[in-house]
Structures are given as structure tokens and as C-alpha cells.
Design an enzyme around this catalytic site. Structure first.
Site, short mmCIF file in Angstrom:
data_model
loop_
_atom_site.label_atom_id
_atom_site.label_comp_id
_atom_site.label_asym_id
_atom_site.label_seq_id
_atom_site.Cartn_x
_atom_site.Cartn_y
_atom_site.Cartn_z
N LYS A 51 58.75 37.88 7.46
CA LYS A 51 60.06 37.34 7.12
C LYS A 51 59.94 36.34 5.98
O LYS A 51 60.75 36.33 5.07
CB LYS A 51 60.66 36.61 8.34
CG LYS A 51 61.29 37.55 9.33
CD LYS A 51 61.40 36.92 10.72
CE LYS A 51 60.13 37.09 11.53
NZ LYS A 51 60.23 36.70 12.92
N LYS B 134 48.98 27.99 5.52
CA LYS B 134 50.28 27.33 5.66
C LYS B 134 50.25 25.94 5.03
O LYS B 134 51.24 25.50 4.45
CB LYS B 134 50.70 27.26 7.12
CG LYS B 134 51.19 28.61 7.60
CD LYS B 134 51.71 28.58 9.01
CE LYS B 134 52.26 29.93 9.40
NZ LYS B 134 52.33 30.14 10.83
N LYS C 174 51.03 41.29 4.15
CA LYS C 174 51.55 41.57 5.49
C LYS C 174 53.08 41.53 5.48
O LYS C 174 53.67 40.66 4.84
CB LYS C 174 51.02 40.44 6.39
CG LYS C 174 51.32 40.56 7.84
CD LYS C 174 50.91 39.28 8.57
CE LYS C 174 52.10 38.39 8.83
NZ LYS C 174 52.05 37.51 9.99
P1 ADP Z 1 55.98 36.77 11.74
O1 ADP Z 1 54.52 36.92 11.41
O2 ADP Z 1 56.84 37.85 11.12
O3 ADP Z 1 56.51 35.39 11.54
P2 ADP Z 1 55.45 36.31 14.56
O4 ADP Z 1 54.43 35.33 14.12
O5 ADP Z 1 56.52 35.86 15.46
O6 ADP Z 1 56.12 37.03 13.30
O7 ADP Z 1 54.71 37.55 15.20
C1 ADP Z 1 55.14 38.25 16.36
C2 ADP Z 1 54.15 39.36 16.63
O8 ADP Z 1 54.26 40.35 15.60
C3 ADP Z 1 52.69 38.89 16.58
O9 ADP Z 1 51.97 39.55 17.60
C4 ADP Z 1 52.20 39.33 15.23
O10 ADP Z 1 50.81 39.58 15.23
C5 ADP Z 1 52.98 40.61 15.03
N1 ADP Z 1 53.17 40.87 13.60
C6 ADP Z 1 53.85 40.10 12.73
N2 ADP Z 1 53.83 40.65 11.49
C7 ADP Z 1 53.11 41.80 11.59
C8 ADP Z 1 52.74 42.83 10.67
N3 ADP Z 1 53.12 42.77 9.40
N4 ADP Z 1 52.01 43.85 11.12
C9 ADP Z 1 51.63 43.92 12.42
N5 ADP Z 1 51.95 42.99 13.34
C10 ADP Z 1 52.69 41.94 12.95
#
Ligand code: ADP
Length: 324
Positions: A195, A112, A192
Site C-alpha cells: 500500500k 523504515k 513488493k
Molecule cells: P503491508 O505489507 O501491505 O503493509 P501487512 O504488513 O499488514 O501489509 O501484511 C499482512 C500480511 O500480508 C503479512 O503476512 C505479509 O507478509 C503479507 N504480505 C504483504 N505484502 C505482501 C506481498 N507483496 N506479497 C506476499 N505477501 C505479502
């Protein structure tokens, strides 16, 4: 006594299929067997968000997604992180036992910091400390997360060990709980699903939006012509079909390798299966969204319940640290 589960999602927009398959499915499955505490972690969103104009609507959207997915306020405590202000106190206190070197080594921090060199803030480097505070404020034993969160959870365990060594046994060492699909790759077929990379499909998207997105998905890069044999093992559409249509996988594997089926047809089938899978969730979401004040009531009730647990923990922590 039931063991406790804690987890949270960031309000950075509507939830996507990665969040759902990697984490939310387990949030739902663990209700009943565990004492579950789930939240929308708005403070975490501030670490990378420069514009907060959409924060309140993102919180509501995230809540609606989770409730529509099956989180049940009768079975779980569901709230917004900042509505329980004790989190800030515990974040400060855990900061006193966390060496800066541990935080600087975290891969997501480095990434980041590289992506947003103009906004490497103190909150960003402290992200894993706040995540630890989230988990231990509720003394959680189990944390359902996607694979990307494992390094953070390992760090949380180290912080807990250090705290317990210094001040006596206080917090359980939290264990990660992965789903069978802990890392969902995005529509680019490379990174991965996320968003911020815009390679995602929102679970609450319309059927048309979902189909359009899936039709743009990258498949096996070596398959340039319809007649080229495919390699399902490198194809993300194949992996998604394995989840959404397990019954077709054996024949699909053979049909792809022999070019009996083309990528366009394969993606059409995936889109139909995904839309079919999420249709009840989407209908439920629309129903919940139409009930005036429903989400706000869930959040207020959840915060009240969460705060009771949080205050109990803080009293113990402050005593152990010599603050009272
Ligand atoms: P993002 O990574 O989309 O910003 P968050 O950090 O809020 O979302 O993640 C919310 C949950 O979703 C966490 O437990 C994260 O590990 C899981 N997660 C996010 N993206 C993925 C992905 N591509 N595959 C599996 N789990 C995911």
C-alpha cells in the site's frame, strides 16, 4: 488438541492482492485443521501512522476483506489487537528479554528508519517484540505470513528461546507457513506489492479499477515494440497470470517469446482473470457490509474469546517471571 495458528494484518487500508496471495489464502485454508486466531493489528499500524483519523474505518475495511475472503467467525477467533489489552503487558515483559542489538539489526526497521527519518519511534524498533507478543500470547505454533515477514518470525523464535531458557518452557517456537506465492511483486514490476508504494491492487476494488491498474503494470522492460520477443521469466504480469490462469501458461510462455501475443492483450487477459477470480469475494463483501452491526459483533465476540486465552497465558507468564 489442535495446534494453534495466529496471524494479523495491519489496518493501513484495504487489503491487496499481495496480502491475499501471500497470507490470507492460508488463513482461510488453515481453518478447521487448526485452532485459528486472526486479528487486525491496530497497534502495529501506529508505529508508522502519523494521522489516525482513518484508523477505525481501516479496521472495518480490513475486517470486511478478511471475512469476505472466507474467514469464518464460527471456525476462527477474529478480533482487533488492542481490544485484548494483555498484549501490552506481554509486550513490556518480552522487552525485558530482548537485546536492543537484535532489534536494531532488523532489515525492515532499518528501511523504515531510512524512509521516515522524522518518525523513528520506540514503538517502531519494538515492532518485532510486539509481533512476538501477539503470537505467543495465544501460544501459536504456526504463523501464516508472506515472505517479507520471515526475518521478524526468526526473531520471534529467538525471543521465545531466550524466554524459555530464562523462565522455563512456556511458549512453542512458532513456525512460518508460506503460501505458494509468498512474495507478490507490485505493478511497478520491481518492489513488493504494498500500500505504501501505491503499486497495489485492492482485492475489493471494482472491475474497472482493477483493469485500469493492471493496464498500467510494467512488463518486460526489454520489450519496447510489439514485435520484440518477450522474456516471461522477468515479467510480473506473467507471474500473476501463472497464478490466476495456470491453464494458459505453457502456450503463453511460447507466445510471449515469439511475440505472438503483445503486452496489452496479455494485461487484458490478466485483468479479466483477476476480476473473475475475485467476483464472488466482492459480492460477498458487499452483502456483509450491508448487514448492520455485523462486523462490530464479530470483533466483540472475537475479543471475548481471545481474551480468555490471553489471560490464561499472562497468569502463567507472571508466575514464571516471579511477578505473582
Ligand atoms: P503491508 O505489507 O501491505 O503493509 P501487512 O504488513 O499488514 O501489509 O501484511 C499482512 C500480511 O500480508 C503479512 O503476512 C505479509 O507478509 C503479507 N504480505 C504483504 N505484502 C505482501 C506481498 N507483496 N506479497 C506476499 N505477501 C505479502
Amino acid at each position: 488438541m489442535k495446534k494453534r495458528v495466529f496471524s494479523g494484518v495491519r489496518p493501513t487500508g484495504r487489503l491487496h492482492i499481495g496480502n491475499y496471495l501471500g497470507a490470507i489464502k492460508n488463513y482461510v485454508a488453515l481453518q478447521g485443521e487448526f485452532d485459528c486466531v486472526y486479528c487486525v493489528v491496530d497497534l502495529h499500524a501506529l508505529t508508522t501512522l502519523e494521522d489516525t483519523a482513518l484508523l477505525q474505518s481501516n479496521i472495518r475495511e480490513g475486517m470486511l476483506d478478511m471475512l469476505a475472503a472466507g474467514l469464518d467467525p464460527q471456525k476462527a477467533v477474529i478480533f482487533v489487537q488492542s481490544h485484548v489489552p494483555e498484549i501490552n503487558e506481554l509486550f513490556t515483559l518480552l522487552g525485558m528479554v530482548t537485546p536492543l542489538g537484535w532489534l536494531m539489526r532488523v532489515p525492515t526497521f532499518k528501511e523504515k528508519a531510512r524512509m521516515h527519518p522524522q518518525n523513528v519511534n520506540y514503538g517502531l524498533v519494538g515492532y518485532p517484540v510486539m509481533m512476538t507478543a501477539d503470537i505467543v500470547l495465544y501460544k501459536a505454533d504456526v504463523v501464516p505470513v508472506g515472505e517479507d515477514q520471515l526475518p521478524h518470525l526468526e526473531l520471534a523464535r529467538e525471543i521465545v528461546r531466550r524466554f524459555n531458557e530464562h523462565f522455563g518452557d512456556t511458549f512453542p517456537e512458532p513456525q512460518a507457513r508460506l503460501t505458494t506465492f509468498p512474495m507478490v511483486v507490485g505493478l511497478d514490476g520491481q518492489s513488493k506489492m504494498s500500500k505504501s508504494l501505491n503499486n497495489h491492487i485492492e482485492i475489493a476494488a471494482t472491475a474497472e479499477e482493477t483493469t485500469k491498474k493492471i493496464m498500467s503494470a510494467v512488463t518486460d522492460p526489454a520489450r519496447k515494440l510489439r514485435s520484440d520477443p518477450g522474456h516471461p521469466e522477468v515479467c510480473n504480469v506473467f507471474k500473476l497470470r501463472r497464478h490466476f490462469e495456470p491453464e494458459v501458461i505453457a502456450s503463453l510462455d511460447a507466445d510471449c517469446r515469439t511475440a505472438k501475443i503483445g503486452c496489452v492483450d496479455c494485461k487484458k487477459s490478466l485483468a479479466a482473470a483477476v476480476n473473475n477470480y475475485f467476483a464472488p469475494l466482492r459480492a460477498r463483501r458487499a452483502e456483509l457490509a450491508a448487514i448492520p452491526g455485523y462486523v462490530e459483533e464479530v470483533m466483540a465476540d472475537g475479543a471475548r474469546q481471545a481474551r480468555v486465552i490471553a489471560c490464561r497465558t499472562m497468569e502463567e507468564v507472571k508466575k514464571k517471571m516471579g511477578l505473582i
